[in-house]
Write an enzyme that holds these catalytic residues in place. Structure first.
Site, short mmCIF file in Angstrom:
data_model
loop_
_atom_site.label_atom_id
_atom_site.label_comp_id
_atom_site.label_asym_id
_atom_site.label_seq_id
_atom_site.Cartn_x
_atom_site.Cartn_y
_atom_site.Cartn_z
N SER A 190 0.83 -1.20 0.00
CA SER A 190 0.00 0.00 0.00
C SER A 190 0.87 1.25 0.00
O SER A 190 1.97 1.26 0.57
CB SER A 190 -0.86 -0.01 1.26
OG SER A 190 -1.42 1.25 1.49
N TYR A 239 -1.73 -1.44 10.89
CA TYR A 239 -1.97 -1.95 9.53
C TYR A 239 -0.78 -1.57 8.63
O TYR A 239 -0.22 -2.42 7.93
CB TYR A 239 -3.28 -1.39 8.97
CG TYR A 239 -3.41 -1.62 7.48
CD1 TYR A 239 -3.70 -2.89 6.98
CD2 TYR A 239 -3.23 -0.57 6.56
CE1 TYR A 239 -3.80 -3.12 5.61
CE2 TYR A 239 -3.32 -0.79 5.19
CZ TYR A 239 -3.60 -2.07 4.72
OH TYR A 239 -3.68 -2.28 3.37
N LYS A 280 2.32 -3.87 6.50
CA LYS A 280 2.71 -3.81 5.08
C LYS A 280 4.22 -3.59 4.97
O LYS A 280 4.91 -4.21 4.17
CB LYS A 280 1.97 -2.68 4.36
CG LYS A 280 0.46 -2.94 4.20
CD LYS A 280 0.20 -4.16 3.31
CE LYS A 280 -1.25 -4.55 3.25
NZ LYS A 280 -1.46 -5.90 2.73
#
Ligand code: NAD
Ligand code: UDP
Length: 337
Positions: free
Chosen positions: A123, A148, A152
């Site tokens: 992302s 989150y 990644k």
């Protein structure tokens, strides 16, 4: 044969359709935590082709090993993961376990069965609040402010170091900007659980009367209309980018990173207007406080993918809006109707 983790989800189901249409044989592994088997059935109906579906968890090494043992997997497209930023701040360990440990289990199984090609869904969040726009792949990663984003970055680092230790791996890390839209059949699309976190699903639910109004998070950013700017990319363009990346890593070993974005930014109010036009509805909105952790502007420099993969996003904002509206108006309750 391709192993597609998270293939029942929003982006994964569009990827599955594209793979089947391109005559790939696919095994989907998904635990249906944030999705429904109905998406798989619809993809099979649309493509008139079948996949092998395994309901299971990427953290379950026995399940992974049995898949690699049974099927001749050439490459893995790894979409499975939890993705709600807000939830990740409340349940960081759940995110570390699911996204980081899950990816680790997957990589260990791949190594065991000598499957060394993987495309990973990363992302643009790994760039944090960038110093320069547009954001190229050269822009350094910045320590994410939420769990989150951290997952990644952590998985990217793991992949990079695996390639460093064994250069016979080929890895594509794809940094998505803001995926939106749906397949133009209106048969598959994004079906968020509960209140949508992302802008487009929220707007679409206001349009069908499921929510009263949109809350616009802040109107005093340093942008042309004060609202946040993002690089919205049609989900079909996004999955086509994966096919190009897959082709590339079949022929090129090593670690590769590409941004998948359009290169253009649009404000929240631009998106509201464009959606109103495409759907012929009125989207009432109210300006509220900024959302914690949001940045003013984020859009891609998409030239690297264009040059190396011969891929670029072709669908317009109008396409994104019309396709979102077709999906939402045909399926006001998502896959449950
Ligand atoms: P999604 O939630 O619709 O799909 C993810 C799928 O993974 C779901 O079907 C879920 O059931 C499955 N899953 C989750 N944990 C699993 C586990 N442990 N084992 C097996 N299956 C599991 O999300 P999406 O929008 O399709 O996102 C796909 C990927 O792309 C995710 O990794 C996400 O972080 C990444 N991504 C998404 C966006 C976005 O805006 N949608 C942006 C950047 C990156
Ligand atoms: N946004 C908003 N209201 C919402 C959801 C999002 O105003 O209900 C804004 C948000 O502040 C950001 C943009 O829309 O400027 C895109 O948000 P989204 O959560 O979709 O993507 P991300 O912030 O992860 O890029």
């Amino acid at each position: 044969m391709i192993l597609l983790t998270g293939g029942a989800g929003y982006i994964g189901s569009h990827m599955l359709l594209k793979l089947l249409e391109s005559n790939h044989k696919v095994v989907v592994l998904d635990n249906l935590l944030n999705s429904s088997y109905e998406s798989i059935k619809r993809v099979e109906a649309l493509s008139n082709k079948q996949c092998i579906f395994v309901e299971g968890n990427i953290r379950d090494s026995e399940c992974l090993n049995s898949i690699f043992n049974k099927y001749n997997i050439d490459a893995v497209l790894h979409f499975a993961g939890l993705k709600a930023v807000g939830e990740s701040t409340e349940k960081p360990l759940l995110y570390f376990d699911n996204n980081i440990s899950g990816s680790l289990q997957l990589l260990m199984s791949m190594q065991k069965y000598s499957v060394k090609k993987i495309v990973f869904s990363s992302s643009a969040t790994v760039y944090g609040d960038p110093d320069e726009l547009p954001i190229s792949e050269e822009c350094p990663m910045s320590m994410p402010t939420n769990p989150y984003g951290y997952t990644k970055m952590a998985v990217e680092q793991m992949l990079m170091q695996v390639v460093e230790s064994d250069p016979t791996w080929s890895v594509a890390t794809l940094r998505y900007f803001n995926p939106v839209g749906a397949h133009d059949s209106g048969m598959i699309g994004e079906d968020p659980n509960g209140t949508p976190n992302n802008l487009l699903p929220y707007i679409a639910q206001v349009a069908v009367g499921k929510r009263d109004k949109l809350f616009v998070y802040g109107n005093d950013y340093a942008t042309y209309d004060g609202t946040g700017i993002r690089d919205y990319i049609h989900v079909m363009d996004l999955v086509e980018g994966h096919l190009s990346a897959l082709d590339y890593i079949v022929n090129n070993l090593g670690y590769h990173v590409w941004n998948l974005g359009t290169g253009s930014g649009h404000s929240v109010l631009d998106m509201v207007k464009a959606f109103e036009k495409a759907s012929n509805t009125n989207i009432p909105y109210q300006i509220v406080e900024k959302r914690a952790g949001d940045i003013a502007s984020c859009y891609a420099d998409a030239t690297k993918a264009h040059q190396q993969l011969n891929w670029f996003a072709q669908r317009s904002i109008e396409d994104m809006m019309e396709d979102t509206w077709r999906w939402q108006s045909k399926n006001p309750d998502g896959y449950t109707n």
